[in-house]
Design an enzyme around this catalytic site. Structure first.
Site, short mmCIF file in Angstrom:
data_model
loop_
_atom_site.label_atom_id
_atom_site.label_comp_id
_atom_site.label_asym_id
_atom_site.label_seq_id
_atom_site.Cartn_x
_atom_site.Cartn_y
_atom_site.Cartn_z
N ARG A 1 -12.17 -2.27 12.66
CA ARG A 1 -12.56 -2.06 11.26
C ARG A 1 -13.87 -2.78 10.97
O ARG A 1 -14.08 -3.90 11.44
CB ARG A 1 -11.47 -2.58 10.31
CG ARG A 1 -10.16 -1.81 10.41
CD ARG A 1 -9.12 -2.37 9.48
NE ARG A 1 -7.86 -1.64 9.59
CZ ARG A 1 -7.56 -0.57 8.85
NH1 ARG A 1 -8.45 -0.10 8.00
NH2 ARG A 1 -6.40 0.03 8.99
N LYS B 1 0.81 -1.21 0.00
CA LYS B 1 0.00 0.00 0.00
C LYS B 1 0.85 1.27 0.00
O LYS B 1 0.33 2.37 0.18
CB LYS B 1 -0.92 0.00 1.23
CG LYS B 1 -1.90 -1.16 1.27
CD LYS B 1 -2.77 -1.05 2.50
CE LYS B 1 -3.67 -2.24 2.65
NZ LYS B 1 -4.54 -2.13 3.85
N ASN C 1 -9.28 -3.88 4.10
CA ASN C 1 -10.48 -4.36 4.78
C ASN C 1 -11.51 -4.96 3.83
O ASN C 1 -12.24 -5.88 4.17
CB ASN C 1 -11.11 -3.22 5.58
CG ASN C 1 -11.85 -3.71 6.79
OD1 ASN C 1 -11.45 -4.68 7.42
ND2 ASN C 1 -12.96 -3.07 7.11
#
Length: 268
Positions: free
Chosen positions: A254, A51, A165
């Site tokens: 999350r 990421k 997620n």
């Protein structure tokens, strides 16, 4: 939500716009690097790592950025109006003679020596969309803590880099288990196939404007994903209402989604 596929597309867009060209504009709007000037230096490449984004510039310099939840890099031509957000959200501007890259809401932005990149990305596991991909190593890292919930293990970038997620929830659905199932309880066959499945999903989406795990997005709007964001809506496979709850990842809670009929294992 920026995950490995989104970051890969962003890197590709930045590389196409900037690589091989000298910078005519350089403006880093973070206190630590506000006086740094990259003007005149040629951008060598823009590389994604999980990421993370690494913009390498001649002179052994790398601009490291991370999008986190809502950061974004936008690329504009000279006659385009900047549309990524209000001016006070701009954290970086890199411009060439014909393109300008503007970084909005970047929570991580730092300039370092290219030789020191390992300091910021050396902890990452194999990159699902990178040249270092190693499914055996990724599986070994996932399984090294058998008691850890699968959802947490998938989000840990030290195991494999690129899953966020959304893919966490979708992978658990496709594996037929809940995100709270201990990694060690995952049936051997499904565990062995997990790295390949994760890679297949990210590769299938890295060139798409709309992320999908169902293959239905073109003809069935709203059915792009099996479970993520679909709480209380019917499961696309069995019709049971999808459930949602928070799951920690070691740093924060999350939102997590699953089908109570299609997925076996513990739940909150």
């Amino acid at each position: 939500m920026p995950e490995g596929d989104t970051v890969w597309r962003t890197a590709h867009r930045l590389h196409t716009a900037l690589a091989g060209k000298p910078l005519t504009v350089s403006d880093l709007r973070v206190p630590r690097f506000a006086t740094a000037d990259l003007t005149g230096r040629t951008v060598l490449d823009v590389t994604p790592r999980g990421k993370h984004l690494l913009t390498r510039v001649e002179g052994d310099l790398t601009l490291h950025s991370h999008l986190k939840m809502d950061g974004a890099w936008k690329v504009f031509t000279a006659d385009q109006r900047w549309t990524g957000g209000p001016a006070h959200q701009i954290r970086a501007i890199l411009g060439t003679a014909d393109r300008t890259a503007v970084g909005y809401r970047l929570p991580v932005l730092e300039l370092l020596r290219t030789a020191d990149e390992a300091r910021v990305v050396g902890h990452l596991g194999p990159d699902l969309l990178g040249p270092d991909w190693d499914p055996d190593l990724a599986l070994a890292r996932l399984l090294r803590d058998p008691a850890r919930p699968l959802g947490e293990a998938l989000l840990d970038q030290r195991n494999l880099a690129g899953i966020g997620n959304v893919y966490k929830s979708e992978l658990c659905f496709l594996l037929g288990v809940t995100p709270w199932l201990p990694v060690g309880a995952l049936p051997a066959g499904r565990a062995a196939g997990l790295p390949a499945l994760a890679k297949k999903l990210l590769e299938a989406n890295r060139d798409r404007p709309v992320r999908t795990t169902t293959g239905r997005y073109a003809r069935h709007p709203g059915q792009d994903l099996f479970v993520y964001g679909r709480a209380r809506r019917p499961c696309l496979r069995c019709g049971t209402p999808i459930r949602g709850a928070d799951q920690g990842d070691g740093s924060r809670e999350r939102p997590t989604y699953w089908c109570p009929a299609c997925q076996a294992g513990p739940t909150p």
